[in-house]
Design a protein around this motif. Structure first.
Motif, mmCIF file in Angstrom:
data_model
loop_
_atom_site.group_PDB
_atom_site.id
_atom_site.type_symbol
_atom_site.label_atom_id
_atom_site.label_comp_id
_atom_site.label_asym_id
_atom_site.label_seq_id
_atom_site.Cartn_x
_atom_site.Cartn_y
_atom_site.Cartn_z
ATOM 1 N N ALA A 44 32.436 33.748 53.263
ATOM 2 C CA ALA A 44 31.637 34.047 54.455
ATOM 3 C C ALA A 44 31.338 35.537 54.584
ATOM 4 C CB ALA A 44 32.357 33.545 55.702
ATOM 5 N N HIS A 45 32.117 36.372 53.896
ATOM 6 C CA HIS A 45 31.907 37.819 53.923
ATOM 7 C C HIS A 45 31.206 38.311 52.662
ATOM 8 C CE1 HIS A 45 35.613 37.919 56.739
ATOM 9 N NE2 HIS A 45 34.507 37.643 57.397
ATOM 10 N N GLY A 46 30.679 37.386 51.882
ATOM 11 C CA GLY A 46 29.926 37.749 50.688
ATOM 12 C C GLY A 46 30.714 37.711 49.395
ATOM 13 N N LYS A 47 32.001 37.370 49.447
ATOM 14 C CA LYS A 47 32.807 37.283 48.221
ATOM 15 C C LYS A 47 32.270 36.148 47.367
ATOM 16 C CE LYS A 47 36.372 37.509 45.398
ATOM 17 N NZ LYS A 47 35.983 37.920 44.095
ATOM 18 N N GLY A 48 32.080 36.449 46.120
ATOM 19 C CA GLY A 48 31.596 35.435 45.191
ATOM 20 C C GLY A 48 32.245 35.637 43.846
ATOM 21 N N ARG A 49 31.889 34.818 42.945
ATOM 22 C CA ARG A 49 32.412 34.942 41.593
ATOM 23 C C ARG A 49 31.913 36.248 40.989
ATOM 24 N NH1 ARG A 49 31.593 30.174 37.260
ATOM 25 N NH2 ARG A 49 32.831 31.111 35.603
ATOM 26 N N ALA A 50 32.834 37.116 40.655
ATOM 27 C CA ALA A 50 32.533 38.415 40.031
ATOM 28 C C ALA A 50 31.773 39.366 40.954
ATOM 29 C CB ALA A 50 31.758 38.216 38.724
ATOM 30 N N ILE A 51 31.845 39.152 42.272
ATOM 31 C CA ILE A 51 31.228 40.091 43.201
ATOM 32 C C ILE A 51 32.137 40.270 44.416
ATOM 33 C CG2 ILE A 51 29.842 38.367 44.445
ATOM 34 C CD1 ILE A 51 27.648 40.618 44.548
ATOM 35 N N LYS A 52 32.320 41.509 44.804
ATOM 36 C CA LYS A 52 33.134 41.816 45.976
ATOM 37 C C LYS A 52 32.368 41.477 47.242
ATOM 38 C CE LYS A 52 36.059 45.499 44.236
ATOM 39 N NZ LYS A 52 37.331 44.846 44.423
ATOM 40 N N ALA A 53 33.101 41.287 48.324
ATOM 41 C CA ALA A 53 32.488 41.066 49.627
ATOM 42 C C ALA A 53 31.733 42.323 50.045
ATOM 43 C CB ALA A 53 33.566 40.725 50.650
ATOM 44 N N CYS A 54 30.974 42.193 51.089
ATOM 45 C CA CYS A 54 30.231 43.311 51.664
ATOM 46 C C CYS A 54 31.193 44.445 52.007
ATOM 47 C CB CYS A 54 29.534 42.803 52.925
ATOM 48 S SG CYS A 54 28.551 44.027 53.772
ATOM 49 N N ASP A 55 30.761 45.683 51.821
ATOM 50 C CA ASP A 55 31.620 46.834 52.097
ATOM 51 C C ASP A 55 32.004 46.940 53.571
ATOM 52 O OD1 ASP A 55 31.701 47.534 49.447
ATOM 53 O OD2 ASP A 55 30.436 49.313 49.656
ATOM 54 N N THR A 56 31.272 46.307 54.478
ATOM 55 C CA THR A 56 31.661 46.357 55.884
ATOM 56 C C THR A 56 32.844 45.434 56.161
ATOM 57 O OG1 THR A 56 30.112 44.621 56.560
ATOM 58 C CG2 THR A 56 29.333 46.923 56.668
ATOM 59 N N ARG A 57 33.216 44.616 55.199
ATOM 60 C CA ARG A 57 34.348 43.696 55.343
ATOM 61 C C ARG A 57 35.509 44.200 54.496
ATOM 62 N NH1 ARG A 57 33.955 40.973 60.007
ATOM 63 N NH2 ARG A 57 31.911 40.028 60.205
ATOM 64 N N VAL A 58 36.064 45.339 54.932
ATOM 65 C CA VAL A 58 37.192 45.956 54.248
ATOM 66 C C VAL A 58 38.310 46.237 55.241
ATOM 67 C CG1 VAL A 58 35.851 47.003 52.374
ATOM 68 C CG2 VAL A 58 36.179 48.257 54.507
ATOM 69 N N ALA A 59 39.501 46.392 54.688
ATOM 70 C CA ALA A 59 40.669 46.782 55.476
ATOM 71 C C ALA A 59 41.367 47.906 54.730
ATOM 72 C CB ALA A 59 41.611 45.594 55.648
ATOM 73 N N SER A 60 41.821 48.916 55.449
ATOM 74 C CA SER A 60 42.589 50.004 54.833
ATOM 75 C C SER A 60 44.003 49.497 54.593
ATOM 76 C CB SER A 60 42.625 51.227 55.753
ATOM 77 O OG SER A 60 41.357 51.808 55.857
ATOM 78 N N LEU A 61 44.324 49.251 53.321
ATOM 79 C CA LEU A 61 45.633 48.722 52.953
ATOM 80 C C LEU A 61 46.230 49.554 51.824
ATOM 81 C CD1 LEU A 61 44.908 44.872 52.857
ATOM 82 C CD2 LEU A 61 46.079 46.147 54.667
ATOM 83 N N CYS A 62 47.561 49.705 51.848
ATOM 84 C CA CYS A 62 48.241 50.371 50.738
ATOM 85 C C CYS A 62 48.202 49.447 49.522
ATOM 86 C CB CYS A 62 49.678 50.727 51.116
ATOM 87 S SG CYS A 62 50.772 49.312 51.331
ATOM 88 N N ASP A 63 48.534 49.985 48.366
ATOM 89 C CA ASP A 63 48.468 49.186 47.144
ATOM 90 C C ASP A 63 49.353 47.939 47.219
ATOM 91 O OD1 ASP A 63 50.766 50.759 47.052
ATOM 92 O OD2 ASP A 63 50.366 51.571 45.070
ATOM 93 N N TRP A 64 50.527 48.031 47.850
ATOM 94 C CA TRP A 64 51.420 46.874 47.924
ATOM 95 C C TRP A 64 50.841 45.794 48.837
ATOM 96 C CZ3 TRP A 64 54.310 43.825 51.134
ATOM 97 C CH2 TRP A 64 55.241 43.001 50.507
ATOM 98 N N CYS A 65 50.408 46.178 50.037
ATOM 99 C CA CYS A 65 49.834 45.191 50.961
ATOM 100 C C CYS A 65 48.550 44.579 50.390
ATOM 101 C CB CYS A 65 49.576 45.830 52.325
ATOM 102 S SG CYS A 65 51.079 46.225 53.252
#
Length: 114
Positions: A44-65
């Motif tokens: 629903a946020h644009g994630k597809g096979r071999a494509i990332k979701a829209c850049d507006t659908r991001v979260a600031s997360l550390c590498d572990w999270c």
């Protein structure tokens, strides 16, 4: 019937701004390249096979999270809820700090099931 193409937004400035925040899940402070813009894994946020979701659908997360959201053993519903909470906090904090790029629309933060 074919599905309409997702209106992707790509913004290097937005992704860089996400690295300015501490992890929005565990609170790890920014620095040493540990906090990144973690994209949604939902179609629903644009994630597809071999494509990332829209850049507006991001979260600031550390590498572990980030790895726990993507490859962790927790149920999908838990990982989606973890990402969603961090996403909402990320958007609100970037806007509060004046770091959200002016030319990028702020996403609707009302939760919906994908």
């Amino acid at each position: 019937m074919s599905r309409p193409k997702y209106p992707y937004i790509r913004s290097k400035a937005l992704l860089a701004a996400c690295r300015e925040l501490p992890c929005q899940h565990c609170g790890l402070h920014e620095g040493a390249g540990r906090v990144v813009a973690a994209h949604s894994n939902q179609a629903a946020h644009g994630k597809g096979r071999a494509i990332k979701a829209c850049d507006t659908r991001v979260a600031s997360l550390c590498d572990w999270c980030h790895s726990q959201c993507d490859q962790g053993l927790a149920p999908r519903e838990f990982k989606q809820a973890m990402w969603w909470a961090a996403h909402v906090k990320t958007v609100r904090e970037l806007v509060r700090r004046g770091l959200w790029p002016a030319m990028v629309l702020i996403p609707d933060l009302r939760k919906f099931d994908a």
